[in-house]
Design an enzyme around this catalytic site. Sequence first.
Site, PDB file in Angstrom:
ATOM      1  N   ARG A  37       0.843  -1.203   0.000  1.00  0.00           N
ATOM      2  CA  ARG A  37       0.000   0.000   0.000  1.00  0.00           C
ATOM      3  C   ARG A  37       0.881   1.258   0.000  1.00  0.00           C
ATOM      4  O   ARG A  37       0.526   2.283  -0.595  1.00  0.00           O
ATOM      5  CB  ARG A  37      -0.943   0.009   1.205  1.00  0.00           C
ATOM      6  N   SER A  64      -4.676   5.736   5.237  1.00  0.00           N
ATOM      7  CA  SER A  64      -4.448   4.294   5.310  1.00  0.00           C
ATOM      8  C   SER A  64      -4.266   3.673   3.931  1.00  0.00           C
ATOM      9  O   SER A  64      -3.484   2.736   3.764  1.00  0.00           O
ATOM     10  CB  SER A  64      -5.623   3.608   6.021  1.00  0.00           C
ATOM     11  N   GLU A  87     -19.045   3.858  -0.572  1.00  0.00           N
ATOM     12  CA  GLU A  87     -18.223   3.182  -1.569  1.00  0.00           C
ATOM     13  C   GLU A  87     -18.929   3.020  -2.922  1.00  0.00           C
ATOM     14  O   GLU A  87     -18.310   3.160  -3.975  1.00  0.00           O
ATOM     15  CB  GLU A  87     -17.776   1.820  -1.042  1.00  0.00           C
ATOM     16  N   PHE A 113     -14.226  -3.872   2.139  1.00  0.00           N
ATOM     17  CA  PHE A 113     -15.340  -3.004   1.792  1.00  0.00           C
ATOM     18  C   PHE A 113     -15.586  -2.921   0.287  1.00  0.00           C
ATOM     19  O   PHE A 113     -16.472  -2.187  -0.162  1.00  0.00           O
ATOM     20  CB  PHE A 113     -15.113  -1.594   2.351  1.00  0.00           C
ATOM     21  N   HIS A 137      -5.164  -3.461   2.827  1.00  0.00           N
ATOM     22  CA  HIS A 137      -5.530  -4.345   3.944  1.00  0.00           C
ATOM     23  C   HIS A 137      -6.145  -5.624   3.373  1.00  0.00           C
ATOM     24  O   HIS A 137      -7.313  -5.932   3.562  1.00  0.00           O
ATOM     25  CB  HIS A 137      -6.482  -3.641   4.911  1.00  0.00           C
ATOM     26  N   ASP A 145      -7.791  -5.819  13.704  1.00  0.00           N
ATOM     27  CA  ASP A 145      -9.144  -5.366  13.361  1.00  0.00           C
ATOM     28  C   ASP A 145     -10.142  -6.521  13.341  1.00  0.00           C
ATOM     29  O   ASP A 145     -11.347  -6.308  13.377  1.00  0.00           O
ATOM     30  CB  ASP A 145      -9.150  -4.651  12.002  1.00  0.00           C
ATOM     31  N   ARG A 195      -1.313  -4.406   4.087  1.00  0.00           N
ATOM     32  CA  ARG A 195      -1.131  -3.447   5.172  1.00  0.00           C
ATOM     33  C   ARG A 195       0.275  -3.575   5.749  1.00  0.00           C
ATOM     34  O   ARG A 195       0.932  -2.591   6.064  1.00  0.00           O
ATOM     35  CB  ARG A 195      -2.155  -3.706   6.281  1.00  0.00           C
TER      36      ARG A 195
END
Length: 393
Positions: A37, A64, A87, A113, A137, A145, A195
């Site tokens: 990322r 992020s 989204e 997501f 992620h 998480d 991540r």
Amino acid sequence: MRLKEFSNVIFPHFSDPVSLQNAKVTKLDSKNAIATRASNGKILNAIAKFNASFIGGSADLAPSNNTAIKDSKDFPQGVNMHFGIREHAMGAISNAFANYGIFTPFCATFFVFSDYLAPSIRIAALMKSQVFYIFTHDSIGVGEDGATHEPIEQLSHLRAMPNLLNWRVADANENVCAWQNALDINLPQSFILSRQNLPLIESSAITRESVGRGGYVISSSILAGENPQITLLASGSEVSLAIKTQEILESSNIAEFLKNSDLKALLEQKIIDFTKRKNALHFESKVRPSEIDSILTDVLKRAKKFSKGISTQVVSLPCFELFSLQDSEYKREVFKDSKVLGIEASRGLELFRICDDVLGMEGFGASGKGDLLFKKYGFSIEGIIFLVLEMLG
């Protein structure tokens, strides 16, 4: 600076280009490890520097997702879009930018997501609109998480969608090559990124051409060269794990490694999943310690048969869709006559099209440090060796 012109982009270097080109044996550079990322954020900024129409942003996750274009202001004074936590609308807006004609849009969120914008991705695929989706992620490596934020089935879902390419890159170097290909392909495409930091892979095999084929041998067998017994096929963060496992498999101390590893603890955690494949136990059965000891003894006995090692190569699969489009001759050139074990920290069902067996996720994830979760679910050197020995009989 031009619109929709990418030939002048100066991409960042993460490894020394000369060293990379001359690397005869694949090595892992953990000292300069970087999350994909983060490397992707540097690449986005490099593209935007040479293209005024490269526009996009995130669903309120820019820090992020690493999607902020640093030398630009917010839209409409600049190219940084703030889509809000919506989204589906983000995807629809990106479709509009792509279809207007002069823009190349990207949008971003956590990979789990992606479900929320699946309808707009599907419309982009139907229209063959060049929209880039930045999904960070990407796996159980998300860690603390927990299961709600750890994508499992999402990669298989996107791979099943026609006209959509999905890039899950192994490191920053492969990330650059993926973008060099992606910008020239007029289809919607996702970049599925880690991540956690990943070691740089120093291999002369990482080129724009090889990555553009979707799958390629990133680390050849030292023992057998062109005739390996086993191919470890992986994408993303699992590629460096496969390369570490290759080193043990090609050594003369497989049995010794297993004896000193956490294999027994892994079997206690994963025995039902492992033995289910052979229908040895009912899924809900309680496994007695004696059964675990018996299996461990059998594994060590089989490992001792390979006192000179198991010839192993590693294949990186940055883009399943592009690899699927390759002709049978190229696929034979990649896999040779070896047995193929797929390794992916996702559902991975589609990998059975090209693999003899697959180490994937059998259920949802859990909350905990990413490296501990990988071990818990069998994504470890000993977990992979266990399956290799099972495949070789």
